[in-house]
Scaffold this active site. Structure first.
Site, short mmCIF file in Angstrom:
data_model
loop_
_atom_site.label_atom_id
_atom_site.label_comp_id
_atom_site.label_asym_id
_atom_site.label_seq_id
_atom_site.Cartn_x
_atom_site.Cartn_y
_atom_site.Cartn_z
N ARG A 58 19.81 -47.46 -49.30
CA ARG A 58 18.78 -48.20 -50.07
C ARG A 58 18.43 -49.52 -49.37
NH1 ARG A 58 19.83 -51.02 -54.43
NH2 ARG A 58 21.47 -49.70 -55.28
N TYR A 110 -9.30 -50.11 -52.30
CA TYR A 110 -8.66 -48.87 -52.73
C TYR A 110 -8.45 -48.93 -54.25
CZ TYR A 110 -5.12 -45.46 -53.76
OH TYR A 110 -4.43 -44.44 -54.35
N ASP A 183 -4.80 -54.89 -46.03
CA ASP A 183 -4.59 -53.43 -46.05
C ASP A 183 -5.38 -52.88 -44.87
OD1 ASP A 183 -4.67 -50.69 -46.41
OD2 ASP A 183 -4.96 -50.77 -48.57
N LYS A 208 -1.46 -41.88 -44.34
CA LYS A 208 -2.77 -41.58 -43.75
C LYS A 208 -2.63 -41.42 -42.22
CE LYS A 208 -4.51 -41.96 -47.91
NZ LYS A 208 -3.44 -42.38 -48.79
#
Ligand code: PLP
Length: 390
Positions: A58, A110, A183, A208
């Site tokens: 983690r 987005y 972004d 993407k």
């Protein structure tokens, strides 16, 4: 990092990425990194970690490190971290802010993140200000009046592909004591390096183009200053929330990134050709693509994007929403599916996906251009436009 990677300190980005930062496994000589599925890492008889960098997945895992070194190289970053998705990466940035902090965002971006932000800012007490990215001075005006802690931009903005000048946005943010986060999912590190243009944090939906094969959900953040308080809180937030991909996904991502330059250069060149060919088609009311000289952001895009204008374009269809849906339905090679940046071409009618409050024109189709034969894609679009017109 192993010895071979240190020997290659002066090679170019494309070379470093194609060779996975010159990875050679110290133990076996393997040229590809192994996947480390381990969730926990052992200590020696004196209770010291056998490898200090690894205690529990983690926090960190050797398979993430390979992908993160590539991401840092791609962005020229001081540090880069993987996340479970683009949304996990983006939301980690906002969760690291304090109640009362101001945030400035573009009105078109987005939509999944925008919708989440509107709710989260209200619940968490962040003061949200939106600006119209198509208006030249709107970002500066918003920053001056809101005095935010963070300015968040996306360029080109999904799905209208408006261009925001990163250098100018960084100056506006910094002049008023704010950080700039970008972004850069659509531009990709192939075309734009926001940190070199003054941004503090860069975010990717690695789902993407970074991965590029529509088979991994992942996100990434990279920063210019690893000692920045906000960055340290983001890294802590990631370790505490466990918003991480599995090691197998991280491994697939590093493999996908090795071909990033080839894929993105090819797809962007095809997107430009399609935009040029579709402009002026009688069934097409508008083409949104920053590579076209007619695009209002063309000059800025040419300055801040290198080697192409991305694989994403949108077309508005004459005859409204129904005509757009007919064109989409008549396409044979573009799959009707959400997402972008994969090797296969996709089409999406964004207004149907975003619902009645969407600011996106009802006749707009978003195209994610893949690496297929460019002439095949053009022929498919032409036949669909003709069939929908008939
Ligand atoms: N940013 C942009 C520009 C996107 O297009 C997307 C997803 O479509 C995201 C962020 C969110 O990424 P993910 O789906 O990996 O959570």
């Amino acid at each position: 990092m192993n010895d071979k990677s240190r020997d290659n300190a002066h090679s170019g980005r494309e070379t470093d990425i194609a060779q996975g930062m010159h990875f050679i496994d110290d133990v076996t000589g393997a040229v590809m990194p192994p996947i480390h599925p381990a969730t926990t890492f052992a200590r020696d008889a004196d209770n010291a970690l056998i490898n200090e960098a690894h205690s529990y997945t983690r926090d960190q895992n050797p398979t993430y490190v390979v992908a993160e070194q590539m991401l840092a190289r791609l962005e020229g970053a001081a540090d880069a971290r993987l996340f479970a998705s683009g949304m996990a990466a983006a939301t980690a940035v906002f969760r690291a802010l304090n109640p009362g902090d101001g945030v400035v965002i573009p009105a078109v971006m987005y939509w999944g993140l925008r919708n989440w932000l509107i709710e989260f800012c209200e619940q968490w007490g962040l003061v949200l200000t939106q600006f119209d990215a198509t208006q030249p001075d709107a970002l500066r005006v918003a920053v001056v009046s809101a005095k935010p802690r963070l300015v968040w931009i996306e360029t080109p903005t999904n799905p209208t592909w408006d261009i925001i000048d990163i250098e100018w946005a960084a100056q506006c943010a910094h002049d008023h004591g704010a950080l700039l986060a970008v972004d850069s999912t659509v531009a990709t590190p192939v075309h734009t390096q926001p940190l070199a243009l003054g941004a503090d944090i860069v975010m990717h939906s690695a789902t993407k183009a970074l991965n590029g094969h529509s088979d991994v959900l992942a996100g990434a953040l990279a920063c210019s200053d690893a000692d920045n308080t906000l960055w340290q809180r983001i890294v802590k937030e990631r370790g505490e929330s466990g918003a991480l991909p599995g090691p197998f996904e991280a491994w697939l991502l590093q493999r996908g990134m090795r071909t990033l330059f080839l894929r993105v250069q090819r797809a962007s060149a095809t997107a430009l050709m399609l935009a040029e060919q579709l402009q002026g088609h009688p069934a097409v009311a508008a083409v949104h693509y920053p590579g076209l000289a007619s695009h209002p952001g063309h000059a800025v895009a040419t300055r801040q994007m290198d080697g192409g204008y991305s694989s994403m374009l949108s077309i508005e269809i004459v005859g409204g929403a129904q005509a757009a849906l007919r064109v989409s339905g008549a396409l044979n090679l573009f799959s009707r599916a959400t997402s972008l940046g994969g090797v296969e071409s996709l089409v999406e009618h964004r207004a149907s996906i975003e619902g009645p409050d969407s600011p996106i024109p009802a006749n707009l189709l978003r195209l994610s251009v893949g690496i297929e034969r460019p002439e095949d894609l053009l022929a498919d679009l032409r036949q669909a436009l003709e069939r929908a017109e008939a």
